[in-house]
Scaffold this motif. Structure first.
Motif, PDB file in Angstrom:
ATOM      1  N   ASN B   9       0.836  -1.207   0.000  1.00  0.00           N
ATOM      2  CA  ASN B   9       0.000   0.000   0.000  1.00  0.00           C
ATOM      3  C   ASN B   9       0.869   1.254   0.000  1.00  0.00           C
ATOM      4  N   SER B  46      -4.485  -6.931   7.003  1.00  0.00           N
ATOM      5  CA  SER B  46      -5.214  -6.706   5.751  1.00  0.00           C
ATOM      6  C   SER B  46      -6.602  -6.165   6.086  1.00  0.00           C
ATOM      7  N   ALA B  52     -10.890  -0.693   3.055  1.00  0.00           N
ATOM      8  CA  ALA B  52      -9.986  -0.278   1.987  1.00  0.00           C
ATOM      9  C   ALA B  52     -10.624   0.838   1.155  1.00  0.00           C
ATOM     10  N   LEU B  63      -9.160   2.833  -5.558  1.00  0.00           N
ATOM     11  CA  LEU B  63      -8.654   1.830  -4.618  1.00  0.00           C
ATOM     12  C   LEU B  63      -7.248   1.356  -4.967  1.00  0.00           C
ATOM     13  N   PHE B  67      -3.877   0.500  -2.697  1.00  0.00           N
ATOM     14  CA  PHE B  67      -3.423  -0.883  -2.502  1.00  0.00           C
ATOM     15  C   PHE B  67      -3.025  -1.499  -3.847  1.00  0.00           C
TER      16      PHE B  67
END
Lengths: 157, 74
Positions: B9, B46, B52, B63, B67
Motif C-alpha cells: 500500500n 489486511s 480499503a 482503490l 493498494f
C-alpha cells in the motif's frame, strides 16, 4: 509500502497499545499466576493423602474469584490510565479477539473430551475438577498469547 | 506463523501528499484506532474491502492507487 518521504511529526510519538490489547496482556499474566497459585496450594496436599480426601473446592473458588475480580480491576485500571483515552474496540480488535477465542475454545474442547474420559473411567471428582480447571486456564492463556502474537505480528483476518 | 500479505500500500505516501495527514487523523476519519492504521501501513494487517474503500475515499483516489497486488501487471 515504504517511502523515503518524511513522516508527519505526530507519527513519531510513542504508540500506546489499544485497550483491548492491554486487557489481553493482563489476562496472559493473571490467569497463569492464579492457576499456579492454586496448584501450589493443592498439589502439596496430594502428597500426604489420597486425591479423594484433598480439599480443593475452596482454593479453586478463590482462584476463580481472584481471576474474575482481577480481570475487572485490570480493565478499570487500563481504562483509567489509557494514554490515548480510547477504550472502544475497532474491527481489527474484534477480529483478533475472535481469533484468540477460537483457539481457546479448541483447547477447551480437547479438555472436555479428557474430562469425559475421566468420567467414563469413574475417576475421582478431584481429577475431573482439576483437569477441567487446568484445561480452562491453558485454553484462556493460549488464546491470550495468540491474540498478543496477532497484535504484535501479522494478522490477516 | 502467519504468512506476510503480498498486498502493498501507499498509505504513508498518500498521507504525506495530503497535507502531512497524521496516522491519528486518518484513523479518526476511517473509524479505527491508530494502531490499526499503523498495522495496515506496515502490511501486518489486511483491511476489509469496505475499510480499503474508506481509506481510498479519504484520499479521494481509486482503490488501486492505495493498494497494489504485485504480479498482475509486473
Amino acid at each position: 509500502m515504504t517511502s523515503c518521504k518524511p513522516v508527519p511529526a505526530d507519527d513519531d510519538d510513542r504508540v500506546p497499545t489499544t485497550f483491548e490489547e492491554r486487557n489481553t496482556w493482563w489476562m496472559a499474566i493473571l490467569v497463569p499466576v492464579t492457576t499456579l497459585a492454586y496448584f501450589a496450594v493443592v498439589i502439596p496436599r496430594l502428597w500426604s493423602r489420597p486425591a479423594a480426601e484433598v480439599a480443593w473446592v475452596t482454593p479453586m473458588l478463590w482462584a476463580i474469584g481472584a481471576t474474575f475480580v482481577g480481570t475487572i480491576l485490570g480493565s478499570i485500571v487500563s481504562a483509567m490510565f489509557a494514554r490515548d483515552g480510547h477504550t472502544e474496540s475497532d474491527v481489527r480488535d474484534k477480529q483478533i479477539v475472535r481469533h484468540g477465542d477460537g483457539i481457546a475454545q479448541a483447547v477447551m474442547g480437547f479438555g472436555a473430551a479428557a474430562v469425559l474420559v475421566l468420567a467414563m473411567v469413574r475417576a475421582d471428582q478431584f481429577w475431573i475438577g482439576n483437569v477441567l480447571f487446568l484445561i480452562g486456564a491453558v485454553g484462556t492463556t493460549w488464546g491470550a498469547i495468540a491474540k498478543i502474537r496477532a497484535y504484535r505480528g501479522a494478522f490477516h483476518g | 506463523m502467519v504468512k506476510p500479505t503480498r498486498v502493498t500500500n501507499r498509505i504513508r505516501v498518500l498521507r504525506v501528499e495530503h497535507g502531512e495527514m497524521t496516522q491519528a487523523e486518518l484513523a479518526e476519519r476511517v473509524g479505527v484506532t491508530r494502531q490499526t492504521v499503523i498495522a495496515i501501513e506496515q502490511g501486518r494487517y489486511s483491511p476489509s474491502l469496505e475499510m480499503a474503500f474508506q481509506i481510498a475515499r479519504v484520499f479521494k483516489v481509486p482503490l488501486d492507487d492505495v493498494f497494489q497486488y504485485p504480479g498482475d501487471t509486473d
